[in-house]
Structure formats: C-alpha cells, structure tokens
Design a protein around this motif. Structure first.
Motif, PDB file in Angstrom:
ATOM      1  N   ALA A   1       0.765  -1.230   0.148  1.00  0.00           N
ATOM      2  CA  ALA A   1      -0.038  -0.014   0.022  1.00  0.00           C
ATOM      3  C   ALA A   1       0.964   1.308   0.315  1.00  0.00           C
ATOM      4  N   ILE A   2       1.931   1.199   0.832  1.00  0.00           N
ATOM      5  CA  ILE A   2       2.712   2.363   0.756  1.00  0.00           C
ATOM      6  C   ILE A   2       3.446   2.580  -0.481  1.00  0.00           C
ATOM      7  N   ASP A   3       4.051   1.391  -1.116  1.00  0.00           N
ATOM      8  CA  ASP A   3       4.816   1.648  -2.299  1.00  0.00           C
ATOM      9  C   ASP A   3       3.618   1.852  -3.580  1.00  0.00           C
ATOM     10  N   LEU A   4       2.628   1.783  -3.606  1.00  0.00           N
ATOM     11  CA  LEU A   4       1.563   2.056  -4.552  1.00  0.00           C
ATOM     12  C   LEU A   4       1.191   3.477  -4.477  1.00  0.00           C
ATOM     13  N   PHE A   5       1.124   4.029  -3.059  1.00  0.00           N
ATOM     14  CA  PHE A   5       1.006   5.312  -2.790  1.00  0.00           C
ATOM     15  C   PHE A   5       2.367   6.281  -3.379  1.00  0.00           C
ATOM     16  N   LEU A   6       3.459   5.674  -3.102  1.00  0.00           N
ATOM     17  CA  LEU A   6       4.596   6.426  -3.658  1.00  0.00           C
ATOM     18  C   LEU A   6       4.552   6.222  -5.190  1.00  0.00           C
ATOM     19  N   THR A   7       4.299   5.470  -5.798  1.00  0.00           N
ATOM     20  CA  THR A   7       4.301   5.266  -7.261  1.00  0.00           C
ATOM     21  C   THR A   7       3.316   6.208  -7.765  1.00  0.00           C
ATOM     22  N   ASP A   8       2.047   6.177  -7.367  1.00  0.00           N
ATOM     23  CA  ASP A   8       1.230   7.296  -7.939  1.00  0.00           C
ATOM     24  C   ASP A   8       1.803   8.603  -7.565  1.00  0.00           C
ATOM     25  N   LEU A   9       2.387   8.894  -6.448  1.00  0.00           N
ATOM     26  CA  LEU A   9       2.905  10.234  -6.177  1.00  0.00           C
ATOM     27  C   LEU A   9       4.144  10.673  -7.148  1.00  0.00           C
ATOM     28  N   TYR A  10       5.098   9.486  -7.743  1.00  0.00           N
ATOM     29  CA  TYR A  10       6.232   9.736  -8.473  1.00  0.00           C
ATOM     30  C   TYR A  10       5.659  10.087 -10.096  1.00  0.00           C
ATOM     31  N   LEU A  11       4.625   9.216 -10.358  1.00  0.00           N
ATOM     32  CA  LEU A  11       4.174   9.547 -11.757  1.00  0.00           C
ATOM     33  C   LEU A  11       3.859  10.762 -12.143  1.00  0.00           C
ATOM     34  N   LYS A  12       4.384  11.246 -13.118  1.00  0.00           N
ATOM     35  CA  LYS A  12       4.102  12.801 -13.536  1.00  0.00           C
ATOM     36  C   LYS A  12       3.300  12.530 -15.023  1.00  0.00           C
ATOM     37  N   ILE A  13       1.879  12.117 -14.465  1.00  0.00           N
ATOM     38  CA  ILE A  13       1.136  11.980 -15.840  1.00  0.00           C
ATOM     39  C   ILE A  13      -0.200  12.760 -15.523  1.00  0.00           C
ATOM     40  N   ASP A  14      -0.417  13.304 -16.634  1.00  0.00           N
ATOM     41  CA  ASP A  14      -1.702  14.392 -16.413  1.00  0.00           C
ATOM     42  C   ASP A  14      -2.860  13.233 -17.037  1.00  0.00           C
ATOM     43  N   ASP A  15      -3.848  12.954 -16.097  1.00  0.00           N
ATOM     44  CA  ASP A  15      -5.103  12.079 -16.681  1.00  0.00           C
ATOM     45  C   ASP A  15      -5.759  12.475 -17.632  1.00  0.00           C
ATOM     46  N   SER A  16      -5.800  13.825 -17.878  1.00  0.00           N
ATOM     47  CA  SER A  16      -6.484  14.303 -19.078  1.00  0.00           C
ATOM     48  C   SER A  16      -5.758  14.167 -20.528  1.00  0.00           C
ATOM     49  N   LYS A  17      -4.429  14.119 -20.352  1.00  0.00           N
ATOM     50  CA  LYS A  17      -3.771  14.164 -21.608  1.00  0.00           C
ATOM     51  C   LYS A  17      -3.631  12.854 -22.139  1.00  0.00           C
ATOM     52  N   TYR A  18      -3.096  12.687 -23.312  1.00  0.00           N
ATOM     53  CA  TYR A  18      -2.655  11.295 -23.960  1.00  0.00           C
ATOM     54  C   TYR A  18      -1.288  11.228 -24.115  1.00  0.00           C
ATOM     55  N   TYR A  19      -0.920   9.913 -24.192  1.00  0.00           N
ATOM     56  CA  TYR A  19       0.534   9.324 -24.006  1.00  0.00           C
ATOM     57  C   TYR A  19       0.660   8.385 -25.195  1.00  0.00           C
ATOM     58  N   LYS A  20       1.806   8.387 -25.628  1.00  0.00           N
ATOM     59  CA  LYS A  20       2.276   7.180 -26.659  1.00  0.00           C
ATOM     60  C   LYS A  20       2.192   5.822 -25.938  1.00  0.00           C
ATOM     61  N   LYS A  21       1.274   4.955 -26.382  1.00  0.00           N
ATOM     62  CA  LYS A  21       1.332   3.531 -25.993  1.00  0.00           C
ATOM     63  C   LYS A  21       2.593   2.875 -25.887  1.00  0.00           C
ATOM     64  N   ALA A  22       3.345   3.184 -26.895  1.00  0.00           N
ATOM     65  CA  ALA A  22       4.939   2.545 -26.732  1.00  0.00           C
ATOM     66  C   ALA A  22       5.668   2.943 -25.619  1.00  0.00           C
ATOM     67  N   ASP A  23       5.547   4.382 -25.193  1.00  0.00           N
ATOM     68  CA  ASP A  23       6.477   4.738 -24.227  1.00  0.00           C
ATOM     69  C   ASP A  23       5.735   4.505 -22.889  1.00  0.00           C
ATOM     70  N   VAL A  24       4.116   4.249 -22.970  1.00  0.00           N
ATOM     71  CA  VAL A  24       3.731   3.762 -21.791  1.00  0.00           C
ATOM     72  C   VAL A  24       4.252   2.322 -21.233  1.00  0.00           C
ATOM     73  N   ASP A  25       4.150   1.440 -22.382  1.00  0.00           N
ATOM     74  CA  ASP A  25       4.311   0.102 -22.242  1.00  0.00           C
ATOM     75  C   ASP A  25       5.940  -0.115 -21.857  1.00  0.00           C
ATOM     76  N   LYS A  26       6.785   0.787 -22.446  1.00  0.00           N
ATOM     77  CA  LYS A  26       8.350   0.828 -21.950  1.00  0.00           C
ATOM     78  C   LYS A  26       8.359   0.874 -20.439  1.00  0.00           C
ATOM     79  N   CYS A  27       7.389   1.890 -19.842  1.00  0.00           N
ATOM     80  CA  CYS A  27       7.265   2.170 -18.404  1.00  0.00           C
ATOM     81  C   CYS A  27       6.931   0.974 -17.714  1.00  0.00           C
ATOM     82  N   VAL A  28       5.787   0.478 -18.184  1.00  0.00           N
ATOM     83  CA  VAL A  28       5.218  -0.848 -17.639  1.00  0.00           C
ATOM     84  C   VAL A  28       6.135  -1.808 -17.507  1.00  0.00           C
TER      85      VAL A  28
END
Length: 124
Positions: free
Chosen positions: A64-91
């Motif tokens: 739970a703590i690590d998921l909170f920190l993961t969400d905190l460190y992500l610099k993603i704007d929920d309303s914008k769009y990102y390239k699928k290939a870039d997201v897949d690399k991060c995943v």
C-alpha cells in the motif's frame, strides 16, 4: 455545396488537435488515466510477488505504501494522451526492474522510461 462541406470536413480533420484524434482512437495513444492505471497494476503485481515472498506478514502494508509512492512519483496528467509504446516501456521497467532490482516506486522515480513520459502535443 457538398464539395465545400466535404472539403471543410477534411480540412477540419487535417488540422485537428491531437486530443481530438486521440480521443477518437485514430492514433496509437493512451489516455493519462489509463496509463496511470496500467503502471499501477504493474507495480501492484511486482509488489505482491516480491513482498509476498520476502515478508508475507507485512506485505499488504508495504504494498500500500509503495503504491502510494508510485502514484505520487508518476508525472502523468490524467486528461492528456501518451504514446502507447512509451507507456509500455514504463510498464515493462516496473515489472522487471521493480521486481528484480528495486521496488516499483523507486523504479518509476528513476527510470527514464517512466519519469520522462511526455504527453502528445497539438498539431498546428
């Protein structure tokens, strides 16, 4: 009349903003909220596999703590769009590095594939 309407529609589509093209599914992009969810799911899987085998008694709390920190460190704007290939690399980094080398939140904070995700820009 039909020709001018048709040409107007084509012009509009050609000069359309990336957001309109992305939201219609015409590009290979993922909405920020979906990208965030994919990355968090990969982090959850890595956390459960690692902490479940190392420290089962405290696995839920640490996850739970690590998921909170993961969400905190992500610099993603929920309303914008990102390239699928870039997201897949991060995943992929979160799944592999987050499981084998360091925890997922640290991977998100330090991996170039995760902390340098850039939203699609407008076509003008």
């Amino acid at each position: 009349m039909r020709k001018s309407f048709f040409l107007g529609m084509i012009s509009l589509l050609v000069f359309a903003n990336c957001l309109a093209v992305d939201s219609l599914g015409l590009s290979d992009s993922v909405k920020g909220s979906e990208a965030r969810e994919e990355i968090k799911q990969a982090a959850l899987t890595s956390d459960i596999l690692f902490y479940g085998s190392v420290d089962p008694a405290n696995a839920a709390m640490i996850t739970a703590i690590d998921l909170f920190l993961t969400d905190l460190y992500l610099k993603i704007d929920d309303s914008k769009y990102y390239k699928k290939a870039d997201v897949d690399k991060c995943v992929s980094d979160v799944r592999v590095i987050g499981l084998l080398v360091m925890d997922p939140s640290t991977t998100v904070a330090t991996s170039a594939n995760c902390n340098k995700l850039k939203a699609n820009g407008a076509i003008l």
